[in-house]
Structure formats: structure tokens, C-alpha cells
Design a protein around this motif. Structure first.
Motif, PDB file in Angstrom:
ATOM      1  N   ILE A 126     -20.146  65.317   9.640  1.00  0.00           N
ATOM      2  CA  ILE A 126     -20.959  65.166   8.425  1.00  0.00           C
ATOM      3  C   ILE A 126     -20.265  64.216   7.443  1.00  0.00           C
ATOM      4  N   LEU A 127     -18.994  64.471   7.210  1.00  0.00           N
ATOM      5  CA  LEU A 127     -18.293  63.695   6.175  1.00  0.00           C
ATOM      6  C   LEU A 127     -18.140  62.215   6.547  1.00  0.00           C
ATOM      7  N   LEU A 128     -17.691  61.963   7.762  1.00  0.00           N
ATOM      8  CA  LEU A 128     -17.268  60.589   8.069  1.00  0.00           C
ATOM      9  C   LEU A 128     -18.384  59.541   7.934  1.00  0.00           C
ATOM     10  N   PRO A 129     -19.601  59.805   8.422  1.00  0.00           N
ATOM     11  CA  PRO A 129     -20.627  58.774   8.234  1.00  0.00           C
ATOM     12  C   PRO A 129     -21.387  58.893   6.914  1.00  0.00           C
ATOM     13  N   SER A 130     -21.023  59.844   6.056  1.00  0.00           N
ATOM     14  CA  SER A 130     -21.891  60.152   4.912  1.00  0.00           C
ATOM     15  C   SER A 130     -22.016  58.995   3.920  1.00  0.00           C
ATOM     16  N   ARG A 131     -20.963  58.236   3.769  1.00  0.00           N
ATOM     17  CA  ARG A 131     -21.066  57.091   2.851  1.00  0.00           C
ATOM     18  C   ARG A 131     -22.027  56.042   3.423  1.00  0.00           C
ATOM     19  N   ALA A 132     -21.910  55.792   4.717  1.00  0.00           N
ATOM     20  CA  ALA A 132     -22.799  54.805   5.342  1.00  0.00           C
ATOM     21  C   ALA A 132     -24.249  55.271   5.233  1.00  0.00           C
ATOM     22  N   ILE A 133     -24.454  56.564   5.395  1.00  0.00           N
ATOM     23  CA  ILE A 133     -25.822  57.094   5.326  1.00  0.00           C
ATOM     24  C   ILE A 133     -26.374  56.950   3.905  1.00  0.00           C
ATOM     25  N   TYR A 134     -25.557  57.303   2.942  1.00  0.00           N
ATOM     26  CA  TYR A 134     -25.992  57.168   1.545  1.00  0.00           C
ATOM     27  C   TYR A 134     -26.360  55.704   1.244  1.00  0.00           C
ATOM     28  N   GLU A 135     -25.523  54.812   1.738  1.00  0.00           N
ATOM     29  CA  GLU A 135     -25.789  53.386   1.511  1.00  0.00           C
ATOM     30  C   GLU A 135     -27.127  52.974   2.141  1.00  0.00           C
ATOM     31  N   LYS A 136     -27.401  53.526   3.335  1.00  0.00           N
ATOM     32  CA  LYS A 136     -28.633  53.132   4.032  1.00  0.00           C
ATOM     33  C   LYS A 136     -29.888  53.514   3.252  1.00  0.00           C
ATOM     34  N   TYR A 137     -29.893  54.725   2.663  1.00  0.00           N
ATOM     35  CA  TYR A 137     -31.158  55.112   2.015  1.00  0.00           C
ATOM     36  C   TYR A 137     -31.231  54.722   0.548  1.00  0.00           C
ATOM     37  N   THR A 138     -30.202  54.079   0.030  1.00  0.00           N
ATOM     38  CA  THR A 138     -30.280  53.660  -1.383  1.00  0.00           C
ATOM     39  C   THR A 138     -30.443  52.131  -1.474  1.00  0.00           C
ATOM     40  N   CYS A 139     -29.698  51.487  -2.375  1.00  0.00           N
ATOM     41  CA  CYS A 139     -29.954  50.066  -2.609  1.00  0.00           C
ATOM     42  C   CYS A 139     -29.419  49.209  -1.451  1.00  0.00           C
ATOM     43  N   PRO A 140     -30.186  48.240  -0.990  1.00  0.00           N
ATOM     44  CA  PRO A 140     -29.807  47.526   0.231  1.00  0.00           C
ATOM     45  C   PRO A 140     -28.853  46.342   0.035  1.00  0.00           C
ATOM     46  N   LEU A 141     -28.051  46.086   1.046  1.00  0.00           N
ATOM     47  CA  LEU A 141     -27.297  44.839   1.223  1.00  0.00           C
ATOM     48  C   LEU A 141     -26.468  44.431   0.002  1.00  0.00           C
ATOM     49  N   GLY A 142     -25.876  45.435  -0.640  1.00  0.00           N
ATOM     50  CA  GLY A 142     -24.921  45.155  -1.707  1.00  0.00           C
ATOM     51  C   GLY A 142     -25.525  44.868  -3.067  1.00  0.00           C
ATOM     52  N   ILE A 143     -26.844  44.966  -3.191  1.00  0.00           N
ATOM     53  CA  ILE A 143     -27.467  44.579  -4.462  1.00  0.00           C
ATOM     54  C   ILE A 143     -27.185  45.589  -5.579  1.00  0.00           C
ATOM     55  N   GLY A 144     -27.021  46.857  -5.213  1.00  0.00           N
ATOM     56  CA  GLY A 144     -26.644  47.862  -6.219  1.00  0.00           C
ATOM     57  C   GLY A 144     -27.791  48.353  -7.079  1.00  0.00           C
ATOM     58  N   TRP A 145     -27.452  49.301  -7.971  1.00  0.00           N
ATOM     59  CA  TRP A 145     -28.380  49.830  -8.977  1.00  0.00           C
ATOM     60  C   TRP A 145     -29.656  50.406  -8.350  1.00  0.00           C
ATOM     61  N   MET A 146     -30.843  50.058  -8.922  1.00  0.00           N
ATOM     62  CA  MET A 146     -32.122  50.660  -8.512  1.00  0.00           C
ATOM     63  C   MET A 146     -32.120  52.159  -8.783  1.00  0.00           C
ATOM     64  N   VAL A 147     -31.309  52.581  -9.755  1.00  0.00           N
ATOM     65  CA  VAL A 147     -31.200  54.010 -10.072  1.00  0.00           C
ATOM     66  C   VAL A 147     -31.963  54.346 -11.350  1.00  0.00           C
ATOM     67  N   THR A 148     -32.208  55.624 -11.513  1.00  0.00           N
ATOM     68  CA  THR A 148     -32.828  56.109 -12.736  1.00  0.00           C
ATOM     69  C   THR A 148     -31.895  55.795 -13.909  1.00  0.00           C
ATOM     70  N   PRO A 149     -32.422  55.090 -14.910  1.00  0.00           N
ATOM     71  CA  PRO A 149     -31.557  54.757 -16.049  1.00  0.00           C
ATOM     72  C   PRO A 149     -30.970  56.009 -16.705  1.00  0.00           C
ATOM     73  N   ALA A 150     -29.847  55.841 -17.315  1.00  0.00           N
ATOM     74  CA  ALA A 150     -29.125  56.892 -18.043  1.00  0.00           C
ATOM     75  C   ALA A 150     -28.520  57.959 -17.123  1.00  0.00           C
ATOM     76  N   THR A 151     -29.358  58.662 -16.329  1.00  0.00           N
ATOM     77  CA  THR A 151     -28.743  59.715 -15.505  1.00  0.00           C
ATOM     78  C   THR A 151     -28.036  59.147 -14.281  1.00  0.00           C
ATOM     79  N   HIS A 152     -28.563  58.056 -13.760  1.00  0.00           N
ATOM     80  CA  HIS A 152     -27.994  57.398 -12.584  1.00  0.00           C
ATOM     81  C   HIS A 152     -28.146  58.185 -11.291  1.00  0.00           C
ATOM     82  N   TYR A 153     -29.011  59.194 -11.271  1.00  0.00           N
ATOM     83  CA  TYR A 153     -29.315  59.889 -10.018  1.00  0.00           C
ATOM     84  C   TYR A 153     -30.776  59.635  -9.675  1.00  0.00           C
ATOM     85  N   GLY A 154     -31.018  59.309  -8.430  1.00  0.00           N
ATOM     86  CA  GLY A 154     -32.402  59.123  -7.991  1.00  0.00           C
ATOM     87  C   GLY A 154     -32.852  57.684  -8.106  1.00  0.00           C
ATOM     88  N   CYS A 155     -33.918  57.383  -7.346  1.00  0.00           N
ATOM     89  CA  CYS A 155     -34.366  56.002  -7.219  1.00  0.00           C
ATOM     90  C   CYS A 155     -35.275  55.570  -8.368  1.00  0.00           C
TER      91      CYS A 155
END
Ligand code: GCU
Length: 685
Positions: free
Chosen positions: A509-538
Motif C-alpha cells: 500500500i505504502l510504496l506505490p501510494s505517491r505514484a497513485i496519488y499523482e495519477k489521480y490528481t494534477c497531471p504531468l507536473g502542472i500542479g495545483w488544480m486544488v480547492t482554494p484555501a483548503t487545498h484538499y480536493g479537485c
């Protein structure tokens, strides 16, 4: 000990396989002062751990005893000579000389040797960890195990406010403060034990945004408690640091300026620091966030960052203290229409021109990336840019942008990548790890800091699995050649369970978890795309028309920020060949390509996929893999404590909701912008 909170990896469980070592029921101390508080604490830890794991009651050999058949010898080594430097200011070398330890087996005896008592403390924790992880003692120690920490400063930065809230805290309230008072209780001691056991040797106990009551930390109001805290930490080899309000002269001093070159300002600080170090002699220095996100700083007076840092550093030098000055300085009032200003450039632009001007008790603290702790960023070009300045790396284990201790995101693989990054600074040892160890440039001070993920939740870190980041940061900071898997395994065995199936499942669970998080969030190093202020969620456009300099610039043809020589020029801040690699659309690695380039949706990546198909695939995959992680966790029901099982299960439920939102929102957003369908016809909204 009480049960108001978990003891995590210090909750040693009985171990049976080391019966032969049950003979080690005696210890003796050679060369150290028996009243040395760190030695006392080391013995306490040793006795506690051996009693809990092996049922041993440890006894000190006294003069009248005949020599027992086996004992633990704790010995001050004279292999390296203890040299006192002329000034009070220490250095990387002195810190590491004191902290290095060696454990060996001599006949029937186990010998822990070090020059400094803190080395003994680390040796004790190493020995206890060996037992707790069921490692074979002779294999580990018979050839002698000598460990010299790789990073001289290994620091945790608390963003705790004195009202008890924690900025970007995801595990309850502060255990340092409540209602503007400092709390000292059993948990304070256990915190010191926990972090010392993984090798942390410095803590900053208050938020970098120093406001309200925190500005009064350097006044009589808090001195006694701070002094007490400093003593507790010192007993575990941990130096106390305080975040400082740069404008203290105005806010608490009654002056009308904080100009670093103003004589009255300097005089005020001189007197203030004399008082502070008289009242808190164990204080090691200060952390300063200046000219950043509304905090005051020397720019107001037309002065440089070096002017500000040096002014304070010169004053605290006589107390052997240091000033850690953050490089997180950028324009946070940008116009989103302005494509020339680039937040990524700011650290380098603001700090490089003065390389060599910072005095020798200033350390620049540099966030790992040029933006702000995103799931993927290039390494800051200041690392490998600055050559004549003490520097330390700042990472964030508080999972502000990486799942907020709801989503599992084991960050050690990311930290390994950062440490292994070759900066091509022109020296043989040119990785980030080399630079922050102090090796590359022979720095007087250097190291690594993490914005911490702790709070007063029962389990300290909200999600039990987020404890792996606290444990792992310390372990990696101490021995940077450890790999992410070894660290995860140690954490699991010591904290959760020693059962091989459980250990392997949690590692999966732990070892691939960062890669998995990266896959379902912002793509290819662009970053952000998060809920302003709280920074959780798309929220794909959450920061798109805002003032923070955090844009993805998507339109119907493509997305990404052009930071090449044709764009903002940020790519040119790197040494060659990194600069040319990042500057080129063709050469830039896929995972960072949208950080450096604006690409059309049909641009073909190294992977052979188009940008748009990559976005679809990685998001569907990331969500599926998150479901697999959660399903793996479910198989552990009954095999880990109910408390741990329920805690993590509940977080996984929230993680899956989050992953689904990210997946669907990102895919729908880019489908709607581009009009290009998923080639596999999966559901997009
Ligand atoms: C981030 C974070 C802030 C914090 C800042 C910093 O921007 O969201 O809360 O103050 O980093 O590192 O100073």
C-alpha cells in the motif's frame, strides 16, 4: 506512561527470537559523566526497550560486582579527538562528531561507543530498532556498525499557532499550545523521545507566520516555559528553535522601523537577544519567513534578504546561535493575465544574486521545488545554484497538497528522488543529498527540515499510515542511503505488526501510494488544480484566475506553462545539462513536461501516448489503484489492532471519494476543453 495517545514505534512488543541476548542484563558506562542528562535518558530508553521486548531488567554493574558474563558497555570513544572551536558557533563537523556512534560485539559483550552522549542515545535507539525489527544481532553488529548521520541538521518545523490551531495541520490541535499558553506534559517528553529515536536533532516549535501571541515568544511572558521546553529537548539531543517575527521591533518593541541597517533597530535586537539567551540558554536559533505572503521583511526598506538575515545572525552569533532564513519569497499578488511574471523563478531571482553575502551562521532554507510542495515539481534550482551559502532543504510531511493525511501518500520515494537529483554544480559530489550534507561545498551548516505532520490526535498524525512519513523523514535524514522500502518495513514492524503478511500488505500500500496519488490528481507536473484555501480536493480552475501565480493555462488546444527560453525562462536557471533538458519539449521528462511547456493535447509524450490520452489513462488508473489499495487494507481486518484498522479504513473511504472526484472532474474538464474523446470510450462526464 498513559493512554491518552499512541506510543507508535516506541510501543515495543515482546520479541522471542533473541533469547541469547537475554544475557545482556548488565550495563556499564565508561568515560561519560553519569549525571549527563542525555546519558540518563539513553539508559532509561535502553532499560525500557529491553524490558518490554525481552523481559530484561537491566542493572548497572557496580564496583562491588564481579564482572558478569555478558554486559552492554557504553563507552566514550577517544578515536576522534574532541576539539572545542575558538568561537561558540559549532559546525557540521562538530555536530556529526558528537552524533556518530559505533556498535560492536566484543566477546559476550555489546559495545556502544560514541564521542558525545547524543551518539550513545542514537546507538541505543539503533540497537532497540534492530531487536524490534527482528534483525539478527550478530549479523548487524559483529563486524561493527558505525553510523555517522548524513545530514547535520535534521529538523521538524511546526506550523503550530499559539491559540492551539495548526496551519495546514491534519491531525488535531497543537500539543504545544492551548489558549496562547505553552503546554508541557507527559506528551512533550514522549514527543521528544519519538523524534529523537529516529534521529531528529532540531525543532522549530511555532508557525513561520508569526503573528499575535507568537510575536511575544521572545518576551518574559513565555521565557520560563520555553526554557523548560528547551531543557526537555536538550535531554534528547534536540535543539530548540523559534520562528521569529521579522518586524518585532515594531510589533513588540515600539519602534517605527524594522530596517536592518537602522542603528536603533540593531540596538533593540542586541538587547532583546541578550535577554532571550540569558533566559533560554538552550535556544539554538531562529527561523524567519520574511517578505513572503504578507509577512514583513527587509524589502520594505529597500534592503536585501541578506541584509535582513545578516543583521540578526551577527547579533545571535555570540550565543552560538544560527538564523535559518527561508527562500519562499515571491509575488503573491500577481495578475493572472500577466504571463511574464513566473512564481517559479522567484526563489532564484531573489536569492542567487547574493550568493556569498550571507554570513556563516545564516542558513538558507529552500523548499524542494520552486512552487510549493506539490505532488510533483522539479527540484529548486537554488540547490546546486548557490555555492557559497549554507543551505538546507525544506520538505513537507504535513500532507497539505498530497492528501491531507486522509489519502495515503508515503512521501519517502519522492524525497529519495529529490535527494538523488544531480545538480551539475560543477563538483564531483553534486546531488542534492551531497549539497545538504555539507559535503559538496564544505558548508559550515547544512541539513534538512520537514514541515511536520503531527498534532494532538491519539495517533499523532491523523492517519496511522501517515506516521510512516514522520518516522521515514527522520530515518532518511539520518541515513540518506536507506531505501524507501526498508524504512517502510521498519515503520510497520515497529508500529503496526510484525506479522509478515501484514508487513508485506502494508508495504504494497505504502510504496506505490505517491505514484497513485499523482495519477489521480494534477497531471504531468502542472500542479495545483486544488480547492482554494483548503487545498484538499479537485478544483481544476480553483487557482486559475487568482493572484497566487499558480496557473495551468489550459484552453481548447492545450495546456501547461511555457517556462522555456521562449516563455518565462525559468528552465535556464538550472545548470547544464539540466537546463537544456528542461528547456526542450522533446527532452523534458514526461512527469514534468507541463511544468516547463505549453503543449497541445495531441502532443506525443515519451511514453508514446498523447497528452490527452495520458490524462485519461492516468486518472482512470489512479482511481482504480486507489480502490485496490483500499481493498488490500480490508484484508487486514483482525490482523491489525481494531483501532488502527478502523482509523485507516475510514480514511480510505474518504480517499476513494476524493480520488473519484479528481478522476471525473479532471477527465471531464479536459474532454470538454479539447473535444477529444477517450480512445477506450470510458465514461467521461
Ligand atoms: C504554503 C502554505 C501556507 C504556508 C506557506 C509557507 O503556501 O499554504 O500555509 O504559510 O506555504 O511555507 O510559508
Amino acid at each position: 506512561m498513559n493512554d491518552n495517545y499512541a506510543k507508535l514505534w516506541l510501543d515495543y512488543k515482546p520479541r522471542n527470537i533473541h533469547q541469547e541476548y537475554k544475557r545482556l542484563t548488565y550495563f556499564c558506562i565508561e568515560g561519560f559523566d553519569r549525571s549527563d542528562i542525555i546519558i540518563c535518558n539513553a539508559i532509561k530508553e535502553l532499560s525500557f526497550g529491553l524490558r518490554k521486548m525481552l523481559g530484561i531488567s537491566l542493572k548497572e554493574i557496580d564496583e562491588n560486582d564481579s564482572t558478569p558474563e555478558a554486559y552492554i558497555l557504553i563507552r566514550k570513544t577517544n578515536k576522534i579527538s574532541e576539539k572545542k572551536s575558538a568561537d561558540k558557533l559549532s559546525s557540521n563537523k562538530e555536530i556529526l562528531d558528537r552524533e556518530e556512534f559505533e556498535i560492536s560485539i566484543r566477546g559476550n559483550n555489546l559495545c556502544i561507543e560514541a564521542l558525545g552522549s547524543v551518539g550513545i542515545l542514537y546507538g541505543v535507539f539503533d540497537f532497540l530498532r534492530t531487536i524490534a525489527c527482528d534483525r539478527n544481532i550478530p549479523d548487524t553488529y559483529s563486524k561493527g556498525r558505525k553510523i555517522r548521520p548524513t545530514n547535520p541538521l535534521r529538523m521538524l518545523d511546526h506550523w503550530d499557532n499559539m491559540d492551539g490551531n495548526i496551519e495546514r495541520g491534519y491531525s488535531g490541535k497543537s500539543f504545544f499550545y492551548e489558549n496562547n499558553e505553552i503546554i508541557i506534559n507527559e506528551r512533550t517528553y514522549d514527543y521528544a523521545r519519538l523524534i529523537a529515536s529516529v534521529g531528529i536533532n532540531a525543532v522549530v516549535i511555532n508557525n513561520v507566520n508569526v503573528k499575535a501571541a507568537a510575536s511575544y515568544m521572545i518576551t518574559d511572558r513565555y521565557f520560563d516555559k520555553l526554557n523548560k521546553l528547551g531543557e526537555i529537548f536538550a535531554g534528547y539531543g534536540i535543539g530548540l528553535f523559534i520562528s521569529l517575527n521579522y518586524a518585532s521591533t515594531i510589533e513588540i518593541g515600539g519602534l517605527d522601523s524594522a530596517d536592518p541597517l537602522d542603528e536603533n533597530v540593531r540596538a533593540w535586537w542586541k538587547e532583546k537577544m541578550a535577554e532571550v539567551f540569558r533566559r533560554i540558554p538552550s535556544l539554538k536559533g531562529f527561523l524567519v519567513k520574511a517578505d513572503s505572503e504578507g509577512r514583513p521583511g527587509p524589502f520594505t526598506y529597500g534592503r536585501t534578504q541578506a541584509d535582513g538575515a545578516n543583521m540578526l545572525a551577527d547579533i545571535v552569533k555570540e550565543y552560538g546561535a544560527i538564523i535559518i532564513w527561508r527562500c519562499f519569497v515571491y509575488n503573491c499578488r500577481q495578475d493572472w493575465r500577466d504571463t511574464k511574471t513566473d512564481r517559479a523563478r522567484a526563489g532564484y531571482d531573489n536569492f542567487m544574486p547574493m550568493d556569498g553575502d550571507y554570513h556563516d551562521n545564516v542558513i538558507l532554507q529552500i523548499k524542494n521545488g520552486p512552487m510549493d510542495f506539490q505532488i510533483r515539481e522539479p527540484v529548486s534550482p537554488l540547490l546546486g545554484g548557490l555555492r557559497k551559502t549554507n543551505q538546507m532543504l525544506e520538505v513537507q510531511i504535513a500532507q497539505e497538497y498530497t492528501g491531507q493525511q486522509i489519502d495515503v501518500c508515503y512521501l519517502i520515494p519522492m524525497f529519495k528522488e529529490i535527494l538523488g537529483f544531480k545538480t551539475y554544480c560543477g563538483k564531483e559530489n553534486d546531488t542534492v543529498a551531497d549539497i545538504i550534507s555539507g559535503e559538496t561545498f564544505g558548508s559550515r551548516f547544512s541539513g534538512i527540515a520537514a514541515v511536520t505532520n503531527t498534532g494532538n490526535d491519539f495517533n499523532w498524525t491523523g492517519n496511522y499510515l501517515a506516521g510512516a512519513n514522520l518516522f521515514g523523514f527522520g530515518r532518511l535524514a539520518f541515513e540518506n542511503n536507506l531505501d524507501a522500502e526498508t524504512i517502510a518495513e521498519e515503520f510497520i514492524r515497529m508500529t503496526i505488526s510484525d506479522d509478515d503478511r501484514v508487513v508485506n500488505t502494508i508495504k504494497e500500500i505504502l510504496l506505490p501510494s505517491r505514484a497513485i496519488y499523482e495519477k489521480y490528481t494534477c497531471p504531468l507536473g502542472i500542479g495545483w488544480m486544488v480547492t482554494p484555501a483548503t487545498h484538499y480536493g479537485c478544483s481544476v480552475d480553483g487557482y486559475e484566475y487568482d493572484r497566487w501565480g499558480t496557473y495551468h493555462r489550459a484552453d481548447h488546444l492545450g495546456l501547461g506553462v511555457d517556462r522555456s527560453d521562449k516563455g518565462t525562462g525559468y528552465a535556464l536557471q538550472y545548470n547544464e545539462p539540466n537546463s537544456s533538458v528542461y528547456n526542450s519539449k522533446k527532452k523534458c521528462p514526461d512527469e514534468l513536461v507541463l511544468f516547463f511547456h505549453h503543449l497541445s493535447y495531441d502532443h506525443v509524450l515519451h511514453s508514446g501516448k498523447t497528452v490527452i490520452q495520458h490524462i485519461y489513462d492516468s486518472h482512470f488508473e489512479g482511481f482504480d489503484e486507489a480502490k485496490e489499495m483500499a481493498a488490500k487494507w480490508e484484508t487486514l481486518k483482525g490482523d491489525v489492532s481494531n483501532e488502527i484498522y478502523t482509523n485507516v479504513s475510514e480514511r480510505f473511504k474518504r480517499q476513494l471519494l476524493n480520488a473519484r472526484e479528481w478522476c471525473d472532474q479532471v477527465n471531464s474538464y479536459f474532454y470538454r476543453k479539447s473535444g477529444i474523446p477517450d480512445k477506450y470510450g470510458r465514461q467521461i462526464w
